[in-house]
Design a protein around this motif. Structure first.
Motif, PDB file in Angstrom:
ATOM      1  N   TYR A 117      -4.467  25.347  42.554  1.00 51.97           N
ATOM      2  CA  TYR A 117      -3.658  24.455  41.720  1.00 51.97           C
ATOM      3  C   TYR A 117      -2.801  23.540  42.572  1.00 51.97           C
ATOM      4  N   ASP A 118      -2.520  22.374  42.017  1.00 55.28           N
ATOM      5  CA  ASP A 118      -1.464  21.499  42.516  1.00 55.28           C
ATOM      6  C   ASP A 118      -0.368  21.501  41.458  1.00 55.28           C
ATOM      7  N   MET A 119       0.859  21.201  41.876  1.00 53.01           N
ATOM      8  CA  MET A 119       1.945  21.121  40.891  1.00 53.01           C
ATOM      9  C   MET A 119       2.319  19.666  40.640  1.00 53.01           C
ATOM     10  N   LEU A 120       2.702  19.404  39.406  1.00 52.46           N
ATOM     11  CA  LEU A 120       3.113  18.059  38.981  1.00 52.46           C
ATOM     12  C   LEU A 120       4.532  18.094  38.448  1.00 52.46           C
ATOM     13  N   TRP A 121       5.372  17.259  39.032  1.00 54.21           N
ATOM     14  CA  TRP A 121       6.726  17.036  38.500  1.00 54.21           C
ATOM     15  C   TRP A 121       6.700  15.780  37.640  1.00 54.21           C
ATOM     16  N   PHE A 122       6.885  15.931  36.343  1.00 57.60           N
ATOM     17  CA  PHE A 122       7.065  14.797  35.440  1.00 57.60           C
ATOM     18  C   PHE A 122       8.003  15.262  34.343  1.00 57.60           C
ATOM     19  N   ASN A 123       9.293  14.991  34.501  1.00 57.89           N
ATOM     20  CA  ASN A 123      10.317  15.499  33.591  1.00 57.89           C
ATOM     21  C   ASN A 123      11.416  14.451  33.363  1.00 57.89           C
ATOM     22  N   PRO A 124      11.066  13.354  32.677  1.00 54.81           N
ATOM     23  CA  PRO A 124      12.063  12.301  32.431  1.00 54.81           C
ATOM     24  C   PRO A 124      13.174  12.727  31.488  1.00 54.81           C
ATOM     25  N   ASN A 125      13.037  13.927  30.924  1.00 58.13           N
ATOM     26  CA  ASN A 125      14.041  14.468  30.000  1.00 58.13           C
ATOM     27  C   ASN A 125      15.257  15.038  30.704  1.00 58.13           C
ATOM     28  N   ILE A 126      15.195  15.213  32.012  1.00 55.74           N
ATOM     29  CA  ILE A 126      16.294  15.885  32.714  1.00 55.74           C
ATOM     30  C   ILE A 126      17.371  14.868  33.094  1.00 55.74           C
ATOM     31  N   HIS A 127      18.580  15.116  32.611  1.00 52.82           N
ATOM     32  CA  HIS A 127      19.709  14.209  32.802  1.00 52.82           C
ATOM     33  C   HIS A 127      20.931  15.024  33.201  1.00 52.82           C
ATOM     34  N   PRO A 128      21.940  14.430  33.824  1.00 50.99           N
ATOM     35  CA  PRO A 128      21.940  13.082  34.386  1.00 50.99           C
ATOM     36  C   PRO A 128      21.103  13.020  35.664  1.00 50.99           C
ATOM     37  N   GLU A 129      21.159  11.879  36.338  1.00 48.21           N
ATOM     38  CA  GLU A 129      20.242  11.671  37.458  1.00 48.21           C
ATOM     39  C   GLU A 129      20.474  12.671  38.588  1.00 48.21           C
ATOM     40  N   PHE A 130      21.739  13.075  38.826  1.00 50.88           N
ATOM     41  CA  PHE A 130      21.959  14.039  39.913  1.00 50.88           C
ATOM     42  C   PHE A 130      21.267  15.359  39.611  1.00 50.88           C
ATOM     43  N   GLU A 131      21.159  15.711  38.310  1.00 50.31           N
ATOM     44  CA  GLU A 131      20.463  16.951  37.935  1.00 50.31           C
ATOM     45  C   GLU A 131      18.957  16.785  38.076  1.00 50.31           C
ATOM     46  N   TRP A 132      18.463  15.614  37.712  1.00 46.75           N
ATOM     47  CA  TRP A 132      17.026  15.313  37.879  1.00 46.75           C
ATOM     48  C   TRP A 132      16.654  15.496  39.350  1.00 46.75           C
TER      49      TRP A 132
END
Ligand code: SF4
Length: 187
Positions: free
Chosen positions: A27-42
């Motif tokens: 497997y490869d992992m994918l980070w796609f999480n535009p729901n995480i806010h604010p930007e420092f937490e993303w």
């Protein structure tokens, strides 16, 4: 053949990664999480997912941006009915599409490890996206390993967040003020 593992954060990736490794699934992992806010937490969750990927020597693909202003908009309520439905839809749509377009034979998500998420809705969303893009969705009920995964994360010093991800869940968190002042949980 390789699976694409959508990962919401480092701690939640630990147990699913162990399961996939034990069964011999590449497997490869994918980070796609535009729901995480604010930007420092993303950024903080992405950095810690990177540590989890490095721990197992796994490729991490990073896509997307922090979309706090989009989540604050209201139009999605009409389109999806609720922000969580939208949240799963956007992330699983991207994941299934990415898997299909990049030669992965299947996909799944670490969201299936959390007892705090809407497990059945996530699985249904993944099934719908698999049909839409013609790629297999591999269902796992990772929830039995949630605590084990959190302990594994603690052992390698990963930051463990105290709210789901979006700005609304942060505002509702009892840790809100601490988080804004730089609070971290690793021990
Ligand atoms: S509460 Fe969690 S699942 Fe729902 S919209 Fe916010 S980040 Fe997404």
């Amino acid at each position: 053949m390789t699976m694409l593992l959508h990962a919401c954060c480092g701690p939640c990736s630990m147990y699913p990664q162990e399961v996939l490794r034990e069964e011999g699934t590449g497997y490869d992992m994918l980070w796609f999480n535009p729901n995480i806010h604010p930007e420092f937490e993303w950024n903080r969750r992405l950095v810690n997912l990177g540590k989890a990927a490095d721990h197992y020597g796994v490729k991490l693909i990073t896509e997307g941006i922090c979309m706090e202003e989009y989540w604050k908009g209201k139009t999605y309520i009409e389109e999806f009915g609720s922000r969580c439905v939208m949240c799963y839809d956007i992330r699983m749509d991207f994941t299934a599409k990415y898997a299909a377009e990049h030669g992965y034979d299947s996909f799944t998500t670490t969201l299936l490890v959390s007892p705090y998420q809407q497990h059945d809705l996530i699985a249904k969303t993944c099934e719908d996206k698999a049909l839409k893009y013609g790629v297999d969705f591999r269902y796992y009920d990772f929830r039995e390993g949630f605590r084990k995964g959190q302990n594994m994360a603690r052992e390698i010093g990963l930051y463990r967040q105290k709210y789901c991800g979006c700005i609304f869940s942060l505002e509702e968190s009892e840790f809100r003020d601490k988080i804004y002042s730089g609070f971290t949980v690793t021990e």
